[in-house]
Design a protein around this motif. Structure first.
Motif, PDB file in Angstrom:
ATOM      1  N   GLY A 193      30.788  41.531  47.794  1.00 55.61           N
ATOM      2  CA  GLY A 193      30.769  40.451  46.816  1.00 55.61           C
ATOM      3  C   GLY A 193      31.045  41.195  45.293  1.00 55.61           C
ATOM      4  O   GLY A 193      30.079  42.131  45.016  1.00 55.61           O
ATOM      5  N   HIS A 194      31.301  40.380  44.437  1.00 58.64           N
ATOM      6  CA  HIS A 194      31.355  40.783  43.102  1.00 58.64           C
ATOM      7  C   HIS A 194      30.294  40.184  42.256  1.00 58.64           C
ATOM      8  O   HIS A 194      30.001  41.075  41.238  1.00 58.64           O
ATOM      9  CB  HIS A 194      32.515  40.160  42.219  1.00 58.64           C
ATOM     10  CG  HIS A 194      33.902  40.878  42.547  1.00 58.64           C
ATOM     11  ND1 HIS A 194      34.177  42.268  42.497  1.00 58.64           N
ATOM     12  CD2 HIS A 194      35.211  40.254  43.154  1.00 58.64           C
ATOM     13  CE1 HIS A 194      35.484  42.381  42.849  1.00 58.64           C
ATOM     14  NE2 HIS A 194      35.905  41.326  43.122  1.00 58.64           N
ATOM     15  N   ASN A 195      29.423  39.272  42.795  1.00 59.08           N
ATOM     16  CA  ASN A 195      28.404  38.851  41.980  1.00 59.08           C
ATOM     17  C   ASN A 195      28.786  38.530  40.921  1.00 59.08           C
ATOM     18  O   ASN A 195      28.123  38.416  39.594  1.00 59.08           O
ATOM     19  CB  ASN A 195      27.196  39.852  41.870  1.00 59.08           C
ATOM     20  CG  ASN A 195      26.168  39.128  41.534  1.00 59.08           C
ATOM     21  OD1 ASN A 195      25.583  38.134  41.659  1.00 59.08           O
ATOM     22  ND2 ASN A 195      25.042  39.924  40.715  1.00 59.08           N
ATOM     23  N   PHE A 196      29.776  37.722  40.775  1.00 56.54           N
ATOM     24  CA  PHE A 196      30.634  36.999  39.548  1.00 56.54           C
ATOM     25  C   PHE A 196      30.863  38.153  38.318  1.00 56.54           C
ATOM     26  O   PHE A 196      30.954  37.709  37.143  1.00 56.54           O
ATOM     27  CB  PHE A 196      29.753  35.875  39.020  1.00 56.54           C
ATOM     28  CG  PHE A 196      29.854  34.717  40.166  1.00 56.54           C
ATOM     29  CD1 PHE A 196      30.941  33.839  39.964  1.00 56.54           C
ATOM     30  CD2 PHE A 196      28.678  34.345  40.962  1.00 56.54           C
ATOM     31  CE1 PHE A 196      31.290  32.650  40.882  1.00 56.54           C
ATOM     32  CE2 PHE A 196      28.814  33.209  41.781  1.00 56.54           C
ATOM     33  CZ  PHE A 196      30.070  32.670  41.658  1.00 56.54           C
ATOM     34  N   LYS A 197      30.464  39.473  38.587  1.00 54.07           N
ATOM     35  CA  LYS A 197      30.710  40.127  37.503  1.00 54.07           C
ATOM     36  C   LYS A 197      32.120  40.626  37.124  1.00 54.07           C
ATOM     37  O   LYS A 197      32.661  40.985  36.110  1.00 54.07           O
ATOM     38  CB  LYS A 197      30.023  41.512  37.827  1.00 54.07           C
ATOM     39  CG  LYS A 197      28.368  41.261  37.611  1.00 54.07           C
ATOM     40  CD  LYS A 197      27.751  42.549  37.937  1.00 54.07           C
ATOM     41  CE  LYS A 197      26.242  42.440  37.718  1.00 54.07           C
ATOM     42  NZ  LYS A 197      25.417  43.702  38.241  1.00 54.07           N
ATOM     43  N   SER A 198      33.080  40.238  38.155  1.00 54.22           N
ATOM     44  CA  SER A 198      34.397  40.366  38.064  1.00 54.22           C
ATOM     45  C   SER A 198      35.091  39.164  38.706  1.00 54.22           C
ATOM     46  O   SER A 198      35.047  39.069  39.991  1.00 54.22           O
ATOM     47  CB  SER A 198      34.919  41.748  38.799  1.00 54.22           C
ATOM     48  OG  SER A 198      36.416  41.768  38.779  1.00 54.22           O
ATOM     49  N   GLN A 199      35.603  38.258  37.693  1.00 60.99           N
ATOM     50  CA  GLN A 199      36.154  37.171  38.121  1.00 60.99           C
ATOM     51  C   GLN A 199      37.422  37.314  38.800  1.00 60.99           C
ATOM     52  O   GLN A 199      38.110  38.251  38.588  1.00 60.99           O
ATOM     53  CB  GLN A 199      36.353  35.845  36.829  1.00 60.99           C
ATOM     54  CG  GLN A 199      36.480  34.765  37.325  1.00 60.99           C
ATOM     55  CD  GLN A 199      36.493  33.769  36.022  1.00 60.99           C
ATOM     56  OE1 GLN A 199      36.300  34.213  34.884  1.00 60.99           O
ATOM     57  NE2 GLN A 199      36.884  32.462  36.128  1.00 60.99           N
ATOM     58  N   LEU A 200      37.726  36.266  39.994  1.00 57.34           N
ATOM     59  CA  LEU A 200      38.966  36.374  40.611  1.00 57.34           C
ATOM     60  C   LEU A 200      40.098  36.330  39.515  1.00 57.34           C
ATOM     61  O   LEU A 200      39.762  35.226  38.707  1.00 57.34           O
ATOM     62  CB  LEU A 200      39.099  35.399  41.859  1.00 57.34           C
ATOM     63  CG  LEU A 200      37.971  35.847  43.036  1.00 57.34           C
ATOM     64  CD1 LEU A 200      38.042  34.546  43.986  1.00 57.34           C
ATOM     65  CD2 LEU A 200      38.301  37.063  43.415  1.00 57.34           C
ATOM     66  N   LYS A 201      41.224  36.766  39.817  1.00 56.65           N
ATOM     67  CA  LYS A 201      42.262  36.325  38.805  1.00 56.65           C
ATOM     68  C   LYS A 201      43.371  35.317  39.308  1.00 56.65           C
ATOM     69  O   LYS A 201      43.736  35.731  40.584  1.00 56.65           O
ATOM     70  CB  LYS A 201      43.073  37.642  38.336  1.00 56.65           C
ATOM     71  CG  LYS A 201      42.165  38.753  37.950  1.00 56.65           C
ATOM     72  CD  LYS A 201      42.854  40.186  37.495  1.00 56.65           C
ATOM     73  CE  LYS A 201      41.626  41.255  37.224  1.00 56.65           C
ATOM     74  NZ  LYS A 201      40.736  41.254  38.073  1.00 56.65           N
ATOM     75  N   ALA A 202      43.991  34.525  38.499  1.00 54.58           N
ATOM     76  CA  ALA A 202      44.893  33.574  39.026  1.00 54.58           C
ATOM     77  C   ALA A 202      46.218  34.422  39.658  1.00 54.58           C
ATOM     78  O   ALA A 202      46.717  35.488  39.098  1.00 54.58           O
ATOM     79  CB  ALA A 202      45.289  32.792  37.943  1.00 54.58           C
ATOM     80  N   THR A 203      46.797  33.811  40.383  1.00 51.24           N
ATOM     81  CA  THR A 203      48.123  34.148  41.213  1.00 51.24           C
ATOM     82  C   THR A 203      48.859  33.315  41.608  1.00 51.24           C
ATOM     83  O   THR A 203      48.343  32.134  41.637  1.00 51.24           O
ATOM     84  CB  THR A 203      47.756  35.319  42.328  1.00 51.24           C
ATOM     85  OG1 THR A 203      48.755  36.109  42.465  1.00 51.24           O
ATOM     86  CG2 THR A 203      47.011  34.733  43.380  1.00 51.24           C
ATOM     87  N   THR A 204      49.925  33.495  42.211  1.00 49.09           N
ATOM     88  CA  THR A 204      50.782  32.526  43.036  1.00 49.09           C
ATOM     89  C   THR A 204      50.644  32.775  44.623  1.00 49.09           C
ATOM     90  O   THR A 204      50.780  33.970  45.174  1.00 49.09           O
ATOM     91  CB  THR A 204      52.287  32.702  42.575  1.00 49.09           C
ATOM     92  OG1 THR A 204      52.404  32.543  41.379  1.00 49.09           O
ATOM     93  CG2 THR A 204      53.159  31.828  43.515  1.00 49.09           C
ATOM     94  N   MET A 205      50.319  31.830  45.148  1.00 48.19           N
ATOM     95  CA  MET A 205      50.179  32.035  46.896  1.00 48.19           C
ATOM     96  C   MET A 205      50.899  30.981  47.500  1.00 48.19           C
ATOM     97  O   MET A 205      51.489  30.180  47.025  1.00 48.19           O
ATOM     98  CB  MET A 205      48.642  31.814  47.273  1.00 48.19           C
ATOM     99  CG  MET A 205      47.659  32.513  46.355  1.00 48.19           C
ATOM    100  SD  MET A 205      46.095  32.156  46.298  1.00 48.19           S
ATOM    101  CE  MET A 205      45.624  30.912  45.065  1.00 48.19           C
ATOM    102  N   THR A 206      51.077  31.185  48.875  1.00 50.04           N
ATOM    103  CA  THR A 206      51.431  30.232  49.699  1.00 50.04           C
ATOM    104  C   THR A 206      50.437  29.854  50.769  1.00 50.04           C
ATOM    105  O   THR A 206      49.961  30.645  51.396  1.00 50.04           O
ATOM    106  CB  THR A 206      52.916  30.867  50.388  1.00 50.04           C
ATOM    107  OG1 THR A 206      53.683  30.912  49.349  1.00 50.04           O
ATOM    108  CG2 THR A 206      53.299  29.835  51.391  1.00 50.04           C
ATOM    109  N   SER A 207      50.350  28.529  51.187  1.00 49.35           N
ATOM    110  CA  SER A 207      49.209  28.294  52.026  1.00 49.35           C
ATOM    111  C   SER A 207      49.787  28.271  53.600  1.00 49.35           C
ATOM    112  O   SER A 207      50.699  27.842  54.051  1.00 49.35           O
ATOM    113  CB  SER A 207      48.804  26.776  52.038  1.00 49.35           C
ATOM    114  OG  SER A 207      48.059  26.359  53.112  1.00 49.35           O
ATOM    115  N   PRO A 208      49.188  29.297  54.474  1.00 48.07           N
ATOM    116  CA  PRO A 208      49.602  29.506  55.773  1.00 48.07           C
ATOM    117  C   PRO A 208      49.130  28.536  56.821  1.00 48.07           C
ATOM    118  O   PRO A 208      49.768  28.083  57.946  1.00 48.07           O
ATOM    119  CB  PRO A 208      48.988  30.799  56.049  1.00 48.07           C
ATOM    120  CG  PRO A 208      47.683  30.745  55.238  1.00 48.07           C
ATOM    121  CD  PRO A 208      47.835  30.245  53.994  1.00 48.07           C
TER     122      PRO A 208
END
Length: 438
Positions: free
Chosen positions: A372-387
């Protein structure tokens, strides 16, 4: 193909009510075939998979009337069995995993049931052996056409018997139960699934005149009866959606109240989220999740070793929530091993989370370790496809917590399991937009 555009990084606020349970609906709707009398069902989720099944029942000859939002009546007094051998049925039945559960009721009442190889999520091999071995134990003959993947069972009269299921399959147990209620004599099913949704099915069948005992245990005893009558039934709230909203609240540091969750039917779900460090408060029959402004810390086992979260038959933790747990863990303080025992392809969406900056080690098709990042590094937006359905909602939760604007394609997978999801999320402050990319 539909697309969601999500602006992440915003806190949500308010209350949300879970829809009716998808997995219960697929069983309950098939049970209407067991009687020529009217069956009225409430709290039916308005989602793609359920609507497909209702349409299939209508094409089979069931009279379907919508009484209001999420309420329908069904009357199976003039069934067209020829539809089962039509090309239309091969297409419609093959597009839906839940279509397998029409076989037990049709076999019990009409002496034959057919089904093309069911479709659904691409999450790994999903055997049908438990279903058909149960029917064979009850005296049915089985055939399978390998060329067009078409299954069939037939019997003049089913005979009650003792059987030990090879696995505690929920849909397999439901199918065999629905066949056995009209069989001659007594049927004992050992190693039966005992999920709340299966309990709901058994209670409904008993109200229709069936004689099922042992409900809630792994041994069901069914005394066959000659016929069943109509009834009225209300579905439980969807426990998978409840778990999804818990995860959403934690990941976005939001204060949310989940209304009318049927606490007594949640099993291990609250405890597993608490082990992840999430505060899950009971307020009557609601769940309140306070804003986790300081994050949440994963517990360790009492000997100090890393926590493992694994799926197991009820009352163990449901496999449908492991994708949610994995996403939550990406921003927790600590580490966790996710062990998905049932489906060998369900963890393959983690590459999308890694692209967003998550620290995940995919150990093998069944296990992933999350740091876990412990919110110290926020996830970054991206383009995805739902499987698939569950990976889709997990990616959506990740996008709502991420920095920037994400795009999720193939959202029809999410629509298969979640009712009016963008409207409901917007009602609590989410910035989500549905785009038609056709």
């Amino acid at each position: 193909m539909g697309t969601f555009k999500i602006e992440g990084g915003h806190r949500l606020q308010g209350s949300i009510k879970p829809q009716g349970a998808k997995n219960e609906a697929l069983q309950i709707l098939c049970a209407v075939l067991l009687t020529p009398e009217t069956v009225t069902i409430h709290n039916i989720p308005d989602i793609v998979d359920v609507n497909k099944l209702i349409n299939l029942l209508s094409n089979l000859g069931v009279k379907v009337d919508q009484l209001g939002p999420n309420s329908y009546s069904f009357k199976a007094d003039n069934i067209n069995l020829n539809y089962l051998e039509s090309e239309q049925f091969k297409i419609e039945g093959g597009s839906l995993r839940g279509s397998i559960m029409i076989v037990g009721p049709l076999l019990a009442r009409f002496g034959r049931g057919y089904i093309p190889k069911p479709g659904g999520d691409k999450i790994g091999r999903r055997r049908l052996d438990t279903h058909f071995e149960g029917f064979i134990n009850l005296g049915a003959s089985f055939r399978y056409n390998r060329e067009d993947h078409f299954y069939g069972v037939e019997a003049e009269k089913l005979k009650g018997t003792y059987m030990l299921l090879d696995e505690a399959s929920v849909t397999g147990t439901a199918n065999v139960v629905m066949a056995a209620v009209l069989a001659e004599g007594t049927t004992t099913i050992y190693n039966a699934a005992c999920e709340p949704y299966l309990q709901q099915l058994c209670k409904m069948l008993n109200r229709m005149g069936a004689k099922i005992s042992g409900i809630g245990s792994n041994m069901l005893v069914i005394e066959g009866v000659d016929s069943l009558k109509g009834t009225e039934h209300t579905m439980l709230p969807d426990m998978i959606e409840i778990g999804s909203w818990i995860g959403l609240a934690a990941m976005t540091k939001s204060e949310l109240t989940i209304k009318g969750v049927s606490w007594d039917d949640l099993g291990q779900i609250p405890n597993v989220f608490r082990k992840l460090g999430i505060t899950v408060e009971q307020q009557g029959d609601d769940i309140h999740i306070p804003a986790h402004t300081d994050g949440y810390q994963i517990q360790k086992f009492i000997d100090g070793s890393i926590l493992t979260v694994a799926d197991a038959p009820w009352p163990g933790f449901t496999p449908d929530l492991l994708s949610i747990v994995l996403v939550i863990a990406t921003q927790a303080k600590g580490e966790v091993l996710i062990h998905q025992k049932m489906f060998e392809s369900r963890l393959f969406f983690v590459d999308k989370l890694i692209d967003m900056g998550a620290k995940i080690i995919l150990c093998d098709p069944h296990r992933a370790t999350v740091i876990g990042h412990n919110f110290k590094s926020q996830l970054k937006a991206t383009t995805m496809t739902s499987p698939d359905i569950r990976a889709g909602i997990s990616l959506l939760i990740a996008a709502l917590s991420a920095k920037g604007t994400s795009t999720i394609h193939n959202i029809e997978q999410i629509d298969r399991g979640y009712e009016n999801i963008e409207q409901r999320l917007r009602s609590i402050g989410a910035r989500i937009q549905r785009l038609d990319t056709n």
